[in-house]
Each structure stands twice: as C-alpha cells, then as structure tokens.
Write a protein that holds these residues in place. Structure first.
Motif, PDB file in Angstrom:
ATOM      1  N   ASP A 195     -50.065  -4.808  28.498  1.00 46.08           N
ATOM      2  CA  ASP A 195     -51.187  -4.367  27.684  1.00 46.08           C
ATOM      3  C   ASP A 195     -52.321  -3.983  28.637  1.00 46.08           C
ATOM      4  O   ASP A 195     -52.767  -4.818  29.433  1.00 46.08           O
ATOM      5  N   ALA A 239     -36.244  -0.821  24.674  1.00 45.03           N
ATOM      6  CA  ALA A 239     -36.541  -2.192  25.067  1.00 45.03           C
ATOM      7  C   ALA A 239     -35.281  -3.012  25.291  1.00 45.03           C
ATOM      8  O   ALA A 239     -34.358  -2.990  24.480  1.00 45.03           O
ATOM      9  N   LEU A 259     -41.675  -2.211  33.779  1.00 43.92           N
ATOM     10  CA  LEU A 259     -42.589  -3.228  33.258  1.00 43.92           C
ATOM     11  C   LEU A 259     -43.509  -2.622  32.209  1.00 43.92           C
ATOM     12  O   LEU A 259     -43.865  -1.447  32.274  1.00 43.92           O
ATOM     13  N   ARG A 260     -43.913  -3.462  31.258  1.00 48.13           N
ATOM     14  CA  ARG A 260     -44.817  -3.020  30.192  1.00 48.13           C
ATOM     15  C   ARG A 260     -45.888  -4.076  30.009  1.00 48.13           C
ATOM     16  O   ARG A 260     -45.598  -5.238  29.713  1.00 48.13           O
ATOM     17  N   LYS A 281     -36.919  -2.923  37.788  1.00 49.22           N
ATOM     18  CA  LYS A 281     -37.320  -3.158  36.398  1.00 49.22           C
ATOM     19  C   LYS A 281     -38.390  -2.154  35.979  1.00 49.22           C
ATOM     20  O   LYS A 281     -39.162  -1.666  36.793  1.00 49.22           O
ATOM     21  N   SER A 283     -44.318  -7.892  21.828  1.00 51.65           N
ATOM     22  CA  SER A 283     -43.152  -7.108  21.418  1.00 51.65           C
ATOM     23  C   SER A 283     -42.206  -6.806  22.582  1.00 51.65           C
ATOM     24  O   SER A 283     -41.145  -6.222  22.376  1.00 51.65           O
ATOM     25  N   ASN A 284     -42.562  -7.192  23.807  1.00 53.29           N
ATOM     26  CA  ASN A 284     -41.636  -7.015  24.928  1.00 53.29           C
ATOM     27  C   ASN A 284     -40.368  -7.827  24.675  1.00 53.29           C
ATOM     28  O   ASN A 284     -40.417  -8.914  24.083  1.00 53.29           O
ATOM     29  N   PRO A 285     -39.213  -7.351  25.139  1.00 55.32           N
ATOM     30  CA  PRO A 285     -37.937  -7.968  24.746  1.00 55.32           C
ATOM     31  C   PRO A 285     -37.675  -9.360  25.300  1.00 55.32           C
ATOM     32  O   PRO A 285     -36.880 -10.102  24.726  1.00 55.32           O
ATOM     33  N   ALA A 289     -48.269  -9.246  29.096  1.00 59.64           N
ATOM     34  CA  ALA A 289     -47.111  -8.651  28.420  1.00 59.64           C
ATOM     35  C   ALA A 289     -47.330  -8.673  26.913  1.00 59.64           C
ATOM     36  O   ALA A 289     -47.698  -9.711  26.355  1.00 59.64           O
ATOM     37  N   VAL A 319     -40.145 -11.757  26.188  1.00 58.12           N
ATOM     38  CA  VAL A 319     -41.316 -12.633  26.111  1.00 58.12           C
ATOM     39  C   VAL A 319     -40.917 -14.069  25.764  1.00 58.12           C
ATOM     40  O   VAL A 319     -41.465 -15.031  26.298  1.00 58.12           O
ATOM     41  N   TYR A 336     -39.553  -4.734  30.536  1.00 58.13           N
ATOM     42  CA  TYR A 336     -39.232  -3.954  29.342  1.00 58.13           C
ATOM     43  C   TYR A 336     -37.775  -3.493  29.370  1.00 58.13           C
ATOM     44  O   TYR A 336     -37.081  -3.497  28.371  1.00 58.13           O
ATOM     45  N   GLU A 387     -43.092  -9.509  31.335  1.00 57.96           N
ATOM     46  CA  GLU A 387     -43.522  -8.109  31.450  1.00 57.96           C
ATOM     47  C   GLU A 387     -42.362  -7.123  31.555  1.00 57.96           C
ATOM     48  O   GLU A 387     -42.555  -5.908  31.469  1.00 57.96           O
TER      49      GLU A 387
END
Length: 197
Positions: A10, A70, A7-8, A5, A19-21, A16, A23, A33, A31
């Motif tokens: 803050d 995303a 991960l994205r 994966k 705006s993560n897909p 996370a 959430v 992405y 987390e």
C-alpha cells in the motif's frame, strides 16, 4: 528472501494490503503477490482489463511473457519459460507463460503494453513487447495469446511507454524516443520520431 518475487504494498501505509495472497500464511512474507519470476523487466497494466503483464528475462535459453494474478508461482528456477530448467522433470504446479521465445531470436525480453490507442488500428487489443539484444518487436493477442507476430526491429530496445491516449512509444538505450504510427498504405505499425501527442 524476496528475490524472484513480485511485491505489492500500500503506497500510503507502506504495508502489505490485506488482500495480498499470503498475508495470513504463517511464515510467509505478506508483501509477496506472486513468485517464481527470474528477472522481470518492465510490467504494465492493461488499461481496459486491469490485467498485469510482465516480461521476465530468462537465464540460458528462453524469455517469457506472463500475465500475473495473485498467488501464482511461475516456476523459476525449476522452469524457464515452458521448459524444465537443468532437470528432466519439474513437478509443479506452476503457471505457464502466455508466450516465450528462444535465444535464437533474442536474449533479453523487454515487457511492453497492451495497445489501447487509436492511431495504429492493427495493434488494437494486442500486447506489444520486444527484445533488447535482437531489437525484435512482437505482438500477441491480449484476449487469446497465441503465436507471436514479429512487426518491427529497433536498435537497443530498452523500454516502452504509453501516453494518456494509450498511444505507444519505444525507447532505445541511447535515450531516443519514437512513437508507433501506422503507414498510410497498409496501416502496418512503424516507429517515427517523437511527436507531441
């Protein structure tokens, strides 16, 4: 499990972003992405468009270059590059890579950068990437990826980098750093010893 994966998080909160897909997806890790990647080795953002480019190391036969958005699923381990992995069919939907190459040309992709500098005009707007095993360096158009063009060979290619002006560098496994420059006659790219930008 977060293997395979992208991960994205803050960097301030460590959480996370909303705006993560995934959430709001029950049971999903917030987390995440994008997923379906095998072993990303170097990713970068195009400083002009913001697109996220990833070199993803393959397993048995193919290496790939992905442009990530995303929520995308790139298919590992059902797919390797554009091909089904160890099965006759690999129903998706999966996001295809923008470029791939077989292990006849290299064995371990090293993701690079979309060139936005000025010193090597022939590279302008092209994504530059290479292979650790073979040392081959290719480019593809960032706007409409098509057939890769091999431009150079470098020993033990470990990574790429760029400076504040968007000029491109290559790092070999010994730690040596070289800068991409244009030859006077053809403006074709070559690498030269590191010079202060």
């Amino acid at each position: 499990m977060v293997l395979g994966k992208l991960l994205r998080l803050d960097p301030v909160t460590g959480r996370a972003p909303i705006s993560n897909p995934f959430v709001s997806t029950p049971g999903a890790r917030p987390e995440i992405y994008a997923y379906g990647l095998r072993n990303p080795w170097r990713f970068s953002f195009d400083r002009q468009t913001g697109k996220l480019w990833v070199g993803d190391v393959g397993q048995d036969a193919y290496e790939e270059i992905d442009v990530v958005q995303a929520g995308q699923n790139f298919g590992w381990n059902a797919k390797e590059g554009l091909h089904c992995y160890r099965s006759a069919s690999c129903p998706g939907p999966y996001t295809d890579p923008v470029a791939e190459y077989g292990h006849d040309l290299g064995i371990s992709v090293t993701g690079g950068y979309v060139y936005r500098g000025n010193d090597v005009p022939v590279l302008q707007g092209r994504y530059v990437y290479g292979d650790f095993g073979s040392g081959r360096i290719w480019t593809i158009s960032a706007d409409s990826p098509g057939q890769p063009q091999e431009i150079l060979k470098a020993a033990n290619l470990a990574s790429f980098g760029e400076d504040q002006r968007g000029e491109l560098y290559v790092v070999d496994f010994s730690g040596a750093v070289s800068r991409f420059v244009a030859t006077a006659a053809s403006q074709a790219p070559v690498t030269g010893p590191l010079a202060t930008p």
